[in-house]
Scaffold this motif. Structure first.
Motif, PDB file in Angstrom:
ATOM      1  N   LYS A  52       0.834  -1.206   0.000  1.00 55.55           N
ATOM      2  CA  LYS A  52       0.000   0.000   0.000  1.00 55.55           C
ATOM      3  C   LYS A  52       0.867   1.253   0.000  1.00 55.55           C
ATOM      4  O   LYS A  52       0.514   2.248  -0.625  1.00 55.55           O
ATOM      5  N   LEU A  57      -1.342   4.254  -1.589  1.00 58.89           N
ATOM      6  CA  LEU A  57      -2.687   4.177  -1.000  1.00 58.89           C
ATOM      7  C   LEU A  57      -2.649   4.686   0.427  1.00 58.89           C
ATOM      8  O   LEU A  57      -3.639   5.181   0.954  1.00 58.89           O
ATOM      9  N   ILE A  58      -1.481   4.523   1.059  1.00 59.38           N
ATOM     10  CA  ILE A  58      -1.258   5.142   2.359  1.00 59.38           C
ATOM     11  C   ILE A  58       0.098   5.853   2.273  1.00 59.38           C
ATOM     12  O   ILE A  58       0.902   5.540   1.397  1.00 59.38           O
ATOM     13  N   TYR A  59       0.303   6.792   3.158  1.00 56.89           N
ATOM     14  CA  TYR A  59       1.538   7.572   3.099  1.00 56.89           C
ATOM     15  C   TYR A  59       2.481   7.145   4.219  1.00 56.89           C
ATOM     16  O   TYR A  59       2.038   6.858   5.327  1.00 56.89           O
ATOM     17  N   VAL A  75       1.920  10.561  -9.062  1.00 53.11           N
ATOM     18  CA  VAL A  75       0.851   9.726  -9.618  1.00 53.11           C
ATOM     19  C   VAL A  75       1.239   9.135 -10.969  1.00 53.11           C
ATOM     20  O   VAL A  75       0.801   8.056 -11.343  1.00 53.11           O
TER      21      VAL A  75
ATOM     22  N   HIS B  92      -5.607  10.840  -9.979  1.00 51.89           N
ATOM     23  CA  HIS B  92      -5.420  11.753  -8.863  1.00 51.89           C
ATOM     24  C   HIS B  92      -6.657  11.700  -7.977  1.00 51.89           C
ATOM     25  O   HIS B  92      -7.750  11.465  -8.460  1.00 51.89           O
ATOM     26  N   ARG B  93      -6.431  11.971  -6.709  1.00 50.62           N
ATOM     27  CA  ARG B  93      -7.574  11.892  -5.812  1.00 50.62           C
ATOM     28  C   ARG B  93      -8.628  12.937  -6.146  1.00 50.62           C
ATOM     29  O   ARG B  93      -9.811  12.699  -5.990  1.00 50.62           O
ATOM     30  N   GLU B 250      -7.039  13.997  -0.218  1.00 48.33           N
ATOM     31  CA  GLU B 250      -5.640  13.880  -0.666  1.00 48.33           C
ATOM     32  C   GLU B 250      -4.753  13.310   0.423  1.00 48.33           C
ATOM     33  O   GLU B 250      -3.779  12.625   0.154  1.00 48.33           O
ATOM     34  N   ARG B 251      -5.083  13.643   1.665  1.00 49.07           N
ATOM     35  CA  ARG B 251      -4.218  13.253   2.780  1.00 49.07           C
ATOM     36  C   ARG B 251      -4.628  11.942   3.419  1.00 49.07           C
ATOM     37  O   ARG B 251      -3.998  11.465   4.339  1.00 49.07           O
ATOM     38  N   ARG B 252      -5.697  11.373   2.940  1.00 49.56           N
ATOM     39  CA  ARG B 252      -6.252  10.228   3.630  1.00 49.56           C
ATOM     40  C   ARG B 252      -5.490   8.932   3.344  1.00 49.56           C
ATOM     41  O   ARG B 252      -5.053   8.689   2.229  1.00 49.56           O
ATOM     42  N   ASN B 253      -5.340   8.104   4.392  1.00 51.60           N
ATOM     43  CA  ASN B 253      -4.807   6.744   4.229  1.00 51.60           C
ATOM     44  C   ASN B 253      -5.976   5.797   4.048  1.00 51.60           C
ATOM     45  O   ASN B 253      -6.944   5.871   4.799  1.00 51.60           O
ATOM     46  N   PHE B 254      -5.874   4.893   3.073  1.00 53.19           N
ATOM     47  CA  PHE B 254      -6.972   3.940   2.906  1.00 53.19           C
ATOM     48  C   PHE B 254      -6.661   2.658   3.633  1.00 53.19           C
ATOM     49  O   PHE B 254      -5.627   2.049   3.424  1.00 53.19           O
ATOM     50  N   LYS B 255      -7.546   2.273   4.505  1.00 53.09           N
ATOM     51  CA  LYS B 255      -7.297   1.121   5.386  1.00 53.09           C
ATOM     52  C   LYS B 255      -7.378  -0.176   4.599  1.00 53.09           C
ATOM     53  O   LYS B 255      -8.226  -0.331   3.778  1.00 53.09           O
TER      54      LYS B 255
END
Ligand SMILES: Nc1ncnc2c1ncn2[C@@H]1O[C@H](COP(=O)(O)OP(=O)(O)OP(=O)(O)O)[C@@H](O)[C@H]1O
Ligand SMILES: [Mg+2]
Lengths: 311, 255
Positions: A52, A57-59, A75, B92-93, B250-255
């Motif tokens: 991820k 998907l996560i930073y 991207v 892009h988000r 934009e800053r969100r983490n996807f679980k």
């Protein structure tokens, strides 16, 4: 050229108001272009988290990752990569065709090329024909997994990430996916895949990394990690006189009698040779000689168990 | 552009394959139809009741569709992790947010159109004419729904669907009472009540700007520039809300 590179990649998840879970503890990894890399680790080691992070998907909490020299924050690099998620997630209301058409539009592939590409992919993963017009809710697990792979290959990616590509497949399905991976490997793609199925990894991968509790515990070619030389063996025999048997018993590591047969285990090459000589000279019959090689599984278990003992 | 379009079409396709949508729509049409019945019971007030109920149904059911479909569609992408597939592609988000928003707007547009056609036909049969102000009223309701959808989208970028729905509906209600809120706040004794009401008044959209039902039902004329002001107000507000949604997403983490 280096296909995948991570530098001190760390990820800490907040799991409560004051609770934190450091899932990835500074990962440094370099994977060459064209390499097939097996990323192993027990459940919860942080494999999916690594993927991820690589896919944006996560930073990362700190550290950075690069794909073909470009930061994964960009991207644009995603034009070069393909990804099969752990459990491929689908829009159940779409048909296979609509599904692939949707994803190919996300690469700005124009209409006329899309049709051709989708047909190619459907036949590559063996879904061409009857099920193109079927809604995905009616697909079996194996069919979905294949579609997931087709989806990951839409853009003819240079670097392919597969998270447990064999999960939920029967032996035939596994073989078919393995063949697809071999095909990709032959065409020079870089493949990064997470798995628990060590026999598949052993068969496919050039190099493996073992991740335990967010740390890379072993990294290298399988033959470097696993000692493949014959250094222990099991010999089964019968019809040997007690005297000769006693002679063998003196230098073998273990001997078990089983009705009229006897099984002896040896730890080095010389003992094996010596025992074989005694058996043939003593007019005994050799039933079998089985080399006991260290497997990836042994390495894997060793790393996981030492980690557990430390903590 | 192709990417936004793909997400937009996919959102619309998912929405129209959703059963909740049809249930809401059928219910709305039933209520609009019932207004004829109610209208015939009250002699003389017939047209007024039909117009009043019709416009109110379009507004309320439109809001319900905006809230439940809007929040559901974004949440589902995250919950079912289909979003992993989208963002592992070169998307892009902000493209996702805009595509989703446009898809939801198209869904709403189709629904409002159906309700409006039924409603206006009823008015036409009863009255023989359809006033332009009725169409203006429906347009402003649609603008309001666009705003509500943007708000629902904003909430669903960072919170659970239940909370998003509650917050959005709360904003819908407070947004319609915002004039009263100011009056009430000005009269309040405690200083903090005054501050809170003032804050809410300025932050929460004033949805009465989109409500000309009273004027239309009683055939009164719109104040000068009211329509233009409402239009610009709505568009500006939507842009700001979408901007914040993108900023958070934009800053969100996807679980
Ligand atoms: N969003 C999150 N918030 C908090 N903790 C998380 C989150 N995602 C993952 N974790 C934790 O991180 C750890 C590693 O998870 P990850 O999914 O990377 O494991 P994995 O190596 O892929 O395991 P598996 O083989 O079971 O797929 C787990 O302990 C998990 O609970
Ligand atoms: Mg995993």
């Amino acid at each position: 050229m280096i296909a995948i590179k991570t530098v001190g990649l760390r990820k800490v998840f907040k799991t409560g108001i004051a609770k934190k879970n450091e899932v990835l503890k500074g990962l440094d990894l370099e994977i060459e272009q064209g390499e097939t890399f097996g990323y192993l680790g027990p459940n919860g080691a942080g494999k999916t988290t690594t993927l991820k992070l690589l896919l944006g998907l996560i930073y990362p909490t700190s550290g950075s990752a690069f794909i073909l020299g470009e930061s994964t924050r960009n991207v644009r690099v995603k034009n070069l990569i393909g990804f099969l998620p752990e459990q491929p997630y689908f829009y159940t209301y779409l048909t296979a065709w609509e599904f692939l058409d949707f994803y190919s539009q996300l690469f700005d592939i124009l209409g006329k090329f899309r049709k051709k590409r989708i047909e190619e992919l459907l036949s590559l993963v063996g879904l061409k024909g009857k099920c193109e017009k079927l809604q995905l809710r009616k697909f079996s697990k194996g069919m979905l997994q294949r579609l997931g792979i087709a989806q990951a290959l839409i853009n003819d990616p240079q670097v392919i990430f597969l998270d447990e590509p064999f999960s939920g497949l029967d032996p035939i399905g596994r073989k078919e996916i393995r063949d697809i991976i071999f095909k990709l490997k032959d065409s020079g793609k870089t493949i990064f895949f997470c798995s628990h199925i060590l026999s598949d990894v052993e068969l496919i991968c050039d190099r493996v990394g073992i991740l335990v509790d967010g740390q890379l515990r072993a990294l290298g070619k399988i033959e470097d990690l696993v000692d493949t030389s014959l250094n222990s063996a099991e010999i089964a025999f019968y019809g040997l006189k007690e005297g000769s048997k006693q002679e063998i018993r003196n230098f073998c590591t273990q001997m078990v009698d089983h009705s009229d047969k006897t099984l002896a285990i040896f730890n080095d090459r010389e003992s094996v040779d010596r025992a074989v000589k005694i058996i043939t000279d003593g007019k005994g019959s050799l039933i079998s000689l089985t080399p006991v090689r260290q497997t990836l599984e042994d390495i894997f278990l060793k790393e996981v168990i030492t980690e557990k003992q430390i903590s | 552009m192709l990417k936004i379009r793909a997400i937009f079409i996919n959102t619309f396709r998912e929405a129209i394959r959703d059963k909740i949508l049809y249930n809401l729509l059928i219910f709305a049409l039933l209520i609009i139809g019932c207004s004829i019945l109610l209208g015939t019971l009250t002699i003389g007030e017939q047209q007024k009741i039909i117009k009043d109920m019709g416009l109110a149904s379009i507004s309320i059911f439109g809001t319900l569709i905006a809230v439940f479909i809007g929040i559901g569609l974004v949440y589902k992408e995250i919950d079912r992790k289909t979003i992993y597939n989208i963002f592992s592609k070169p998307v892009h988000r902000y493209q996702f947010i805009i595509g989703k928003y446009l898809g939801l707007i198209l869904t709403l547009f189709v629904n409002v159109l159906i309700m409006a056609v039924v409603f206006l036909s009823i008015v036409y049969f009863m009255d023989g004419v359809v006033g332009f102000s009725l169409i203006q009223a429906i347009f402003l309701i649609f603008l309001e729904l666009m705003l509500i959808t943007a708000v629902a989208l904003l909430f669903s970028t960072f919170t659970t669907p239940t909370l998003s729905a509650i917050f959005t509906l709360a904003i819908y209600v407070i947004g319609h009472l915002s004039g009263d809120l100011k009056v009430f706040g000005a009269k309040a004794e405690q200083v903090w009540v005054r501050y809170v009401t003032q804050f809410l008044y300025y932050v929460i959209p004033n949805l009465e700007n989109f409500n000309i039902k009273g004027l239309v039902v009683y055939n009164l004329s719109l104040p000068d520039h009211f329509f233009l002001f409402s239009f610009l107000y709505g568009i500006l507000y939507i842009c700001i809300v979408l901007f914040f949604s993108i900023f958070i997403f934009e800053r969100r983490n996807f679980k």
